[in-house]
Design a protein around this motif. Sequence first.
Motif, short mmCIF file in Angstrom:
data_model
loop_
_atom_site.label_atom_id
_atom_site.label_comp_id
_atom_site.label_asym_id
_atom_site.label_seq_id
_atom_site.Cartn_x
_atom_site.Cartn_y
_atom_site.Cartn_z
N ASP A 116 -4.12 13.30 -5.85
CA ASP A 116 -3.20 12.46 -4.77
C ASP A 116 -4.21 11.24 -4.55
O ASP A 116 -5.55 11.16 -4.62
CB ASP A 116 -3.23 13.38 -3.42
CG ASP A 116 -2.38 14.48 -3.65
OD1 ASP A 116 -1.31 14.25 -4.35
OD2 ASP A 116 -2.62 15.33 -2.83
N THR B 154 -7.93 10.77 -3.54
CA THR B 154 -8.20 11.21 -1.74
C THR B 154 -9.26 12.15 -1.75
O THR B 154 -9.77 12.60 -0.61
CB THR B 154 -6.95 11.34 -1.10
OG1 THR B 154 -6.30 12.80 -2.08
CG2 THR B 154 -5.96 10.27 -1.18
N ARG C 86 -4.59 7.14 -2.87
CA ARG C 86 -4.08 6.13 -2.00
C ARG C 86 -4.36 4.65 -2.70
O ARG C 86 -5.38 4.49 -3.16
CB ARG C 86 -5.22 6.09 -0.68
CG ARG C 86 -5.00 4.79 0.52
CD ARG C 86 -3.44 4.96 0.99
NE ARG C 86 -3.30 3.74 1.97
CZ ARG C 86 -2.23 3.59 2.68
NH1 ARG C 86 -1.25 4.33 2.39
NH2 ARG C 86 -2.09 2.57 3.63
N ASN D 137 0.67 5.89 -0.77
CA ASN D 137 0.23 7.31 -1.01
C ASN D 137 1.09 7.92 -2.30
O ASN D 137 2.21 8.01 -2.07
CB ASN D 137 0.07 8.27 0.05
CG ASN D 137 -0.55 7.80 1.27
OD1 ASN D 137 -1.95 7.49 0.96
ND2 ASN D 137 -0.20 7.76 2.44
N SER E 226 0.80 -1.27 0.19
CA SER E 226 -0.15 -0.01 0.06
C SER E 226 0.77 1.32 -0.08
O SER E 226 2.17 1.33 0.21
CB SER E 226 -0.84 -0.04 1.26
OG SER E 226 -0.22 0.19 2.50
N GLU F 35 0.79 9.84 -6.52
CA GLU F 35 0.07 10.94 -7.34
C GLU F 35 -0.13 10.45 -8.76
O GLU F 35 0.99 10.10 -9.30
CB GLU F 35 1.09 12.30 -7.09
CG GLU F 35 0.25 13.45 -7.81
CD GLU F 35 1.22 14.68 -7.58
OE1 GLU F 35 0.84 15.64 -8.53
OE2 GLU F 35 2.14 14.46 -6.97
#
Length: 244
Positions: free
Chosen positions: A105, A148, A107, A90, A88, A92
């Motif tokens: 952005d 997000t 996740r 975060n 996993s 862009e």
Amino acid sequence: MRKLMIVVGGSLALAAPLASADILGVGATVSYWDSDFSGEVVNKDSAVDIEKDLDLDSDSNANFTAFFEHPIPVLPNVRLNYTSISQSGNGEIGPEGFDGIFSADVRSELDIDQFDATFYYEVLDNWVNLDLGLTARKFDGELVVRDTVIGGRVSKTSVDAVVPMGYLAARFDLPFTGVSVGAEGNVISFDGDSLHDFNAYGQYEIAMLQLRAGYRQMSIDYEDDDDKLDVELSGPFASVGVAF
């Protein structure tokens, strides 16, 4: 979903008459694999780089193996293996976009599960050990990318397949030391799709306990309808097992 089913007729016939286990044996191992991810995932006509765009990090990589060997020459030995990979991060998505997500952005979660059933013969079984056989691998991979922003788009890309793979394992035991070195792997390439999974290791065995450390590399290049998984995982692993 498109299922890749390939029949490899007669391949085990090369190994079947050559050798079998001298005695009945069973064993199991559990291992942890510290792997790095690279590659891309394609959804329809858009692609995303899982390392650069999504910045995925390993959450958990677990591996479980069990085997059963017997002295009956005609019947193959059996090895079962389960690998679970979870990543996993975060990241862009740029203006070029991915599956309807643009300049956002995100996740992301990537999960790959695979189960192997390997049927093999012991061609050599002394200080030099050689196993040959076939593996039936069931694998499932899914990438979920979420914008997000509240109410943002969620993209899901998935592939699943059942494929046969050639199996080879070799090990050299240093006499009277409990130390050995070896390598094993599964591989197939067909009609533009390919999978390979190799590892090399050193092992120390004391009584029924086996301690192993090495390096594993796995590559998946598989297309399922409009979805495609083209990734590579590699890194060190360590395992502990018992054999009777």
